[in-house]
Design an enzyme around this catalytic site. Sequence first.
Site, mmCIF file in Angstrom:
data_model
loop_
_atom_site.group_PDB
_atom_site.id
_atom_site.type_symbol
_atom_site.label_atom_id
_atom_site.label_comp_id
_atom_site.label_asym_id
_atom_site.label_seq_id
_atom_site.Cartn_x
_atom_site.Cartn_y
_atom_site.Cartn_z
ATOM 1 N N SER A 154 -0.461 4.740 1.979
ATOM 2 C CA SER A 154 0.587 5.553 1.373
ATOM 3 C C SER A 154 0.041 6.945 1.140
ATOM 4 O O SER A 154 -1.164 7.124 0.905
ATOM 5 C CB SER A 154 1.035 4.952 0.038
ATOM 6 O OG SER A 154 1.927 5.818 -0.642
ATOM 7 N N TYR A 165 -2.029 2.010 -8.386
ATOM 8 C CA TYR A 165 -1.437 1.911 -7.048
ATOM 9 C C TYR A 165 -2.061 2.944 -6.106
ATOM 10 O O TYR A 165 -2.428 2.628 -4.966
ATOM 11 C CB TYR A 165 0.072 2.107 -7.128
ATOM 12 C CG TYR A 165 0.770 2.021 -5.798
ATOM 13 C CD1 TYR A 165 1.113 0.784 -5.253
ATOM 14 C CD2 TYR A 165 1.088 3.174 -5.076
ATOM 15 C CE1 TYR A 165 1.754 0.695 -4.013
ATOM 16 C CE2 TYR A 165 1.729 3.092 -3.853
ATOM 17 C CZ TYR A 165 2.055 1.854 -3.325
ATOM 18 O OH TYR A 165 2.677 1.779 -2.104
#
Length: 283
Positions: A154, A165
């Site tokens: 990501s 994350y």
Amino acid sequence: MTERPDAPAPLSRPATRPTALVTGATAGLGAGYAAELAARGHDLVLVARDVARLEATADRLRTTHGVQVEILAADLSDREALARVAERVASPEHPVDVLVNNAGFGLRQRFVDGVLADHERMFDVLCRAVLVLSRAATGAMTARGHGRILNVGSVAGLVPGGGHYSAAKAYVIVLTETLSGELRGSGVSATVVEPGYVRTEFHGRSGMHSGGRSALSKRIWLDVDDVVQTSLDDLMAGRGVSVPTRRWRAIAGLLDVAPRSVVSRFWNSSPSGAARRHPRSED
């Protein structure tokens, strides 16, 4: 831990048709990868937690594309379940030609005062599962002299201060780039895709909404197909990094060169950074 049914025995396949294994294959990007790989002529092994959704997805892909589809129900935070998936990835009798490590989830909570067990589970799914399955794939693929590994990272992995994350996705990016270098010349390649915001269940459940009609929203938010098709093209071309769309490549390039303290302050003042307060479920 909820009991999971044993996977059915792998199906026999035509020798000319490759097989792709996709984790997190029943929703969002995972479902997109499964459908596109089937459309490109791959038989499939679908991995996810929900048996009913696996069966429905498999039936739909068999009917639409005429491919053979196995299902393997597994919670990748469970080490025994992960070991079963790794065994399937490494099978010499029923080889996996393409591995897509997609399974993941996010937490709407801070690292410092969040629930430790939630963060441990996220590490297991986003990092340890990628490690174990990539290692299983490289052993089997290098022995055959061919294969492809796609790990879903990501743009968040380029963002300091983006929470656990972001830290997990940074691990995926660096691990895949390392793997890509080590595999050079082996006939096997590894690619990490670094998408920005994608319209999936992931962002809907995390409280990030993509339904705005503004010009900015249309430029920033990506459709699943944008990510899937670009990253699979890059995967098959043997590229180490895939960032779908020119606008997100520009953003990723800026994040790479901007002072990390500035990026961190900007991210934590944005709605996406402020949203991390409560855990959410996996895709």
